[in-house]
Every structure is written in C-alpha cells, then in structure tokens.
Design a protein around this motif. Structure first.
Motif, mmCIF file in Angstrom:
data_model
loop_
_atom_site.group_PDB
_atom_site.id
_atom_site.type_symbol
_atom_site.label_atom_id
_atom_site.label_comp_id
_atom_site.label_asym_id
_atom_site.label_seq_id
_atom_site.Cartn_x
_atom_site.Cartn_y
_atom_site.Cartn_z
ATOM 1 N N LEU A 136 0.857 -1.193 0.000
ATOM 2 C CA LEU A 136 0.000 0.000 0.000
ATOM 3 C C LEU A 136 0.895 1.245 0.000
ATOM 4 N N GLN A 137 0.659 2.138 -0.940
ATOM 5 C CA GLN A 137 1.529 3.310 -1.074
ATOM 6 C C GLN A 137 1.280 4.343 0.025
ATOM 7 N N HIS A 138 0.021 4.689 0.236
ATOM 8 C CA HIS A 138 -0.277 5.740 1.218
ATOM 9 C C HIS A 138 -1.093 5.142 2.356
ATOM 10 N N ILE A 139 -0.438 4.911 3.494
ATOM 11 C CA ILE A 139 -1.141 4.335 4.633
ATOM 12 C C ILE A 139 -1.760 5.487 5.433
ATOM 13 N N PRO A 140 -3.101 5.500 5.554
ATOM 14 C CA PRO A 140 -3.723 6.605 6.302
ATOM 15 C C PRO A 140 -3.387 6.504 7.791
ATOM 16 N N SER A 141 -3.494 7.611 8.513
ATOM 17 C CA SER A 141 -3.348 7.559 9.968
ATOM 18 C C SER A 141 -4.459 6.657 10.502
ATOM 19 N N TYR B 29 -8.481 1.023 5.463
ATOM 20 C CA TYR B 29 -7.384 0.478 6.274
ATOM 21 C C TYR B 29 -7.345 1.221 7.603
ATOM 22 N N GLU C 207 -1.948 -3.653 -0.955
ATOM 23 C CA GLU C 207 -2.979 -2.838 -1.617
ATOM 24 C C GLU C 207 -4.079 -3.770 -2.122
ATOM 25 N N GLU D 86 3.364 -2.985 7.008
ATOM 26 C CA GLU D 86 3.412 -3.216 5.561
ATOM 27 C C GLU D 86 2.173 -3.869 4.962
#
Ligand SMILES: [Mn+2]
Length: 347
Positions: free
Chosen positions: A8-13, A141, A136, A133
C-alpha cells in the motif's frame, strides 16, 4: 493461481482509516469477518468481538477462516459459529456479502487458500490490524502498528460507536473475547507495548465481568500430556551461539511423530529461548513435511522481522516468523546463525 499484492503506497493515519472503516461498518447489512491462517487468541478474539458488536447493531455476520479454531480457544463465546473455508461451499457466500472485514492481517496472502474467493468477491474489503506493511487490496485500512493487538483496536471501535450512538455495546462476551486477544498478544501483559492504556482497557473488561484466571486457565492450562513431552524433547535441543546471545531450538518431524503431536502443540515453545540468561534472540525451527517453519523472538531493539524477511517472512520487531521450502531444518539453523551475527553485533 498465484496472487501478488503490491504494498500500500499511502497508509492513512489510524484515525483517518477508522473513519473510512466506520463508514463501511455503517453501510454493511451482511458481512463476512475473516482472519489469518493458524488463528491465535488475538485474531479470534478480535473476530468474535467485532461479530458480537456488529450483530448488536443489526448486521448479519458470518465468520470464515482459512483454518480451524485451536482447541484451547474453543471456550471463546460463539467460536463454534466460525466456519473453515471450503472453496466449493463458501465461495458463493463470500461473493454475496456486501463487506469482507479482514482482521489481524493486512494482506489476502495471510488468508491462505481464501485469496481467490476474497479477491473475486465484489464486496468491499476493510482492514483492521496492527501489523506493518499492508498490501494494496482493500477499500479501508484502520491500521495502528503501535497497538498491542487487534483486539485493542476493536475495543476502540466499540468505544467510538458507544459514544456516537449513546448505546452500551461492551457486553461480558465481547470483553472476554477482546481480553483474550490482548492477553495473548501481549504475552500475558509483559511485551513492550503493554502500557498504562492497555491496563485501563483491561480494567474495563474486568468491570464487564471477565475473570482473568478463568481466561488464562482456558488458554494455557489445558495442555495435553503429549505436548509436555514434546516440550521436554524440544528443550533438550537448546543450543546457544554468538557468546550466548542467540538460542536455537529444534522440533523435528520425528519428535512430533514419537510424541503424537502436531504443529498446533508447539505454540509458545519459542518463548522458552528468551528465558535463558544472556540470550537476546531466540529461534525455534520446526521441520514440517513439506517445509521448515521458523519462529524468531528478540529483546529490545533487535529487529527479528528483518531477519524473517531474509526468508520471505515478517512480523514485529520482537516476534516474527517465516517458512522455507528450500532449506532443510539443519540448513535453516545454520542460516539463522549466519544471518543473526550482523544483528547481534550491534547489541
Ligand atoms: Mn495480533
């Protein structure tokens, strides 16, 4: 078929991810909750905790896992409702639900054998997890890698919904399921992530009626005698390396055959390695019919997840695992000794 899932490129907070997760929770009428293969106290506790929460809010829930519930966790409320996935019987169900919740795992690969059915389903996928890690594949998430367990995250979800809706959702059964998750994933409240917040959550579970001794007794005091015999044989293989900082134990196929045990019985063995004076890193190498399974443990900042990555595995800094189909058990032992040298130098 081979499935690969990119990272996953952009892991949200966690807070942002939880909002996405909640939106899916709110919209779901029929869902399936899945967790990882070789389920443990945290994966099953979270799964059942979430099931009992969603059911109170009117959602229809199925629990579906790639492997069976281990015997010592069958005391968990409603664990009998968990189905073991069979392609011919359950693919249709996974395709018909509106949502698939994935708990205590962040890639379909962790649900070995179910990947195809999960990915073929048009259902939305939502992840609640505390591992590093993520892959995607999902629509939401909610990931907090600082959480001690996924059960802790389910508890936060319970609290958010209670506050928002002015309802009381924490029942004794939910508390017992989540207590079991936290107890097992913190190694009975002793791993580094066991902070004061964790103990405050535990206090709420006790107020809800959980009896710590009863849960512990169910999870850890029901070992069959043959497991004790296998543990004895395993302890006899213990060797230390690198000035006593690395401790390795071995379980051979022959040891399991002669004690009439299987891979379920070795749960918890690896922890014994860190109990030896001076040991900083412990490993358990298990010889299975078609592969070698390695469990790694460490103290402090020694990253055994990076060690596990050498074999294509992963996990947490202090607890990780991997499997190899190309090493014999003896070769795996030699490889662990070789690779760990660099890491132990820094201690
Ligand atoms: Mn967990």
């Amino acid at each position: 078929m081979n499935f690969t899932f990119p990272p996953l490129q952009h892991i949200p907070s966690f807070d942002a991810g939880l909002q996405d997760f909640l939106r899916i929770v709110d919209e779901s009428k029929e869902c399936c909750i899945c967790t990882h293969i070789n389920s443990d106290g945290d994966s099953l506790g979270s799964q059942l905790g979430l099931k009992l929460l969603l059911e109170q809010r009117g959602t229809k829930v199925w629990c579906m896992n790639p492997s069976h519930v281990p015997e010592n966790l069958r005391f968990l409320p409603e664990s009998a409702s968990i189905q073991v996935f069979e392609e011919s019987r359950h693919t249709e169900l996974l395709a018909k639900v509106d949502t698939i919740f994935v708990l205590d795992g962040n890639s379909p690969a962790r649900m070995r054998g179910m990947e195809a059915a999960i990915m073929a389903s048009p259902a939305r996928k939502a992840v609640l997890d505390h591992h590093q890690e993520p892959a995607e594949f999902a629509h939401a998430y909610a990931i907090d890698t600082d959480a001690c367990s996924t059960a802790e995250l389910v508890f936060r979800l319970v609290r958010v919904l209670e506050t928002r809706e002015g309802s009381k959702y924490l029942t004794k059964n939910i508390a017992e399921a989540l207590y079991t998750g936290i107890m097992t994933d913190t190694g009975n409240f002793r791993f580094p992530r066991t902070d004061s917040d964790v103990h405050r959550i535990i206090a709420e579970f006790l107020d809800a009626g959980v009896e710590p001794f009863t849960v512990y007794d169910n999870v850890f005091n029901q070992n069959p005698m043959n497991r004790a015999r296998l543990l004895g044989a395993t302890l006899a293989t213990m060797q230390t390396y690198h000035n006593g900082k690395l401790c390795i134990m071995l379980v051979t196929h022959e040891m399991m055959r002669s004690t009439e045990t299987n891979v379920d019985h070795i749960e918890g063995f690896v922890e014994q390695s860190l109990g030896i004076q001076g040991v900083e890193m412990g490993a358990l190498v298990v010889e299975l019919p078609d592969q070698v399974k390695m469990s790694l443990r460490s103290k402090g900042s020694l990253p055994v997840n990076k060690m596990a990555a050498h074999f294509g595995g992963g996990g947490h800094i202090n607890a990780a695992g991997c499997r190899s189909t190309t090493h014999s058990a003896a070769e795996a032992v030699q490889e662990i000794i070789r690779i760990s040298k660099e890491y132990l130098k820094k201690v």
